[in-house]
Design a protein around this motif. Structure first.
Motif: not given
Length: 457
Positions: A94-97, A314-323
């Protein structure tokens, strides 16, 4: 945290999506910030050795920041506005979306990681759950699926066959309900996340969709049928409103014949969670009483004729813009290879691998996960297979290959995320629990979802 040197304010991000192209570190600077949703002391302690091993192997320092999932979104937006973001965030679909729609996530780095590891080593369903607008927006790690735990001794005493469908659950719940026993413990609190999850979980098996190609469909005949079944399940839960804590307590105390829960429940029923002990009358002498008399339905059909569905998270790894993209990618790859199995051990029962092995068709990681101890009672180091048998492990693993949610992997993902995060269906379900016509409730749900859709623009 990394500075977003060319980003505009968060308000612009929210209104215009990916309206900026933050500068990213191509080489990496040797340190990253990692947000984890596993915030209890024992889970933090379990994650730290994996992080330390990554630092030793790569020289990249990691600052782990425990943060509850419901705090991550606003914290990320605030950080983007001030020019600082974390480098890796473990989070749910949900956070990914939501974050992808706001332009807060790097939509190239995840695909690069998956390509490096091999897309065919991941569950396609897990990849679909974090594909937004045609782009992979996070890298899936693991997850849990909904299960129904049921008392085999009570079923046998009542002459009931083990349930295989939602229709079976309804019939069993109504047969087993009494003044002293809830037929099933399930979400009945309006506006509650547990209720929201339960509705989706029980409607999916009927072929019910929240939306199809942008058209709201929650008032379809399939959804109305699912809501009618949920209404009967809710009635069999008893007169008191149930949230997740009440549902858990009811089954562990022996006052519910069934419970809808995530796979996190298997340790609790086995007396292996010191924070949620078994309290049934028989458990005083035999802490394994419930485990010995509990079986699990891990996939669901509506009436027995549909394709089985498994509500999953699911647990997912996100990489923020600017990381710090280079070091962030190295961290994610490590957490899905050398550090994968040990990291899953931070919550074995709720972290089923969606990358079964390092090669297509291999099950190296899955097999190692099956041998991990589960629960948080470190005086009892036992695996799920040792307590429940290898069949349950196999069914849990098979379910992880088929996790599904409304909208994920389609153009309706953002809408589904909003509906979930705002618990729109659970809020509109209050009349359902009071006996309203399911078709009327479905119509009110559709109107509320359409209003949310209009707000998205």
């Amino acid at each position: 945290m990394r500075t977003m040197t060319t980003c505009m304010a968060a308000a612009v991000l929210l209104l215009a999506g990916s309206a900026c192209s933050p500068e990213e570190s191509e080489e990496g600077d040797g340190s990253i910030v990692f947000w984890t949703p596993y915030t209890t002391p024992e889970r933090i302690d379990a994650q730290q050795p994996v992080i330390d091993a990554f630092t030793e192997a790569t020289g990249i320092e990691v600052e782990m920041v425990p943060l509850e999932p419901d705090q991550m979104g606003q914290t990320l937006v605030t950080g983007a506005a001030s020019g600082e973001v974390p480098d890796v965030i473990a989070h749910n679909p949900s956070s990914t979306a939501a974050w992808a729609a706001q332009g807060l996530l790097d939509d190239e780095a995840p695909q690069e990681v998956v390509d490096a590891l091999g897309a065919d080593t991941f569950s396609q369903a897990a990849l679909d759950m974090v594909t937004v607008g045609g782009a992979l927006s996070a890298v899936p790690s693991d997850g849990w699926g909904h299960m129904v735990a049921f008392r085999t001794d009570l079923f046998a005493d009542a002459g009931l066959e083990p349930p295989e469908s939602v229709a079976d659950l309804v019939a069993a719940a109504e047969a087993l309900q009494s003044d002293a026993m809830a037929g099933i413990a399930i979400g009945t609190t309006p506006g509650d996340v547990y209720t929201q999850e339960g509705i989706e979980s029980m409607l999916l098996p009927f072929g019910c969709a929240l939306a199809e190609d942008g058209e709201v469909a929650i008032d379809s005949p399939e959804c109305v049928e699912g809501l009618a079944s949920y209404q009967r399940l809710a009635a069999a839960a008893g007169p008191a409103q149930m949230d997740v804590e009440a549902a858990r307590a009811a089954y562990l105390s022996g006052s519910a014949a069934m419970v809808l829960f995530s796979s996190h429940f298997v340790d609790e029923a086995a007396g292996l969670d010191v924070d949620n002990p078994v309290t049934c009358a028989e458990c005083a002498e035999d802490p394994r009483f419930l485990a010995d008399n509990t079986a699990y339905l891990t996939t669901f059909t509506g009436n027995g004729t549909e394709t089985p569905a498994v509500y999953g998270q699911t647990t997912n790894y996100g990489i923020p813009a600017g990381a710090n993209t280079a070091d962030a990618k190295a961290f994610v790859e490590y957490m899905l290879t050398d550090g994968y199995v040990e990291n899953l051990a931070s919550a074995t029962e709720g972290r089923i691998p969606v990358r079964p092995g390092p090669e297509a068709g291999s099950t190296e990681y899955l097999d190692a996960w099956a041998e991990l101890p589960f629960g948080n009672d470190r005086t009892q180091e036992v695996s799920i297979a040792q307590v429940y048998g290898p069949e349950l492990v196999d069914r849990m693993a098979a379910g992880a290959e088929e996790f599904t949610r409304w909208g994920w992997g389609t153009g309706d993902a953002e809408l589904a995320g909003i509906v979930f995060s705002q618990t729109i269906l659970a809020t509109e379900a209050e009349p359902l629990f009071e006996g309203a016509d399911p078709a009327e409730v479905a119509a009110s749900m559709a109107a509320a979802v359409e209003a949310a859709q209009q707000d998205l623009g």
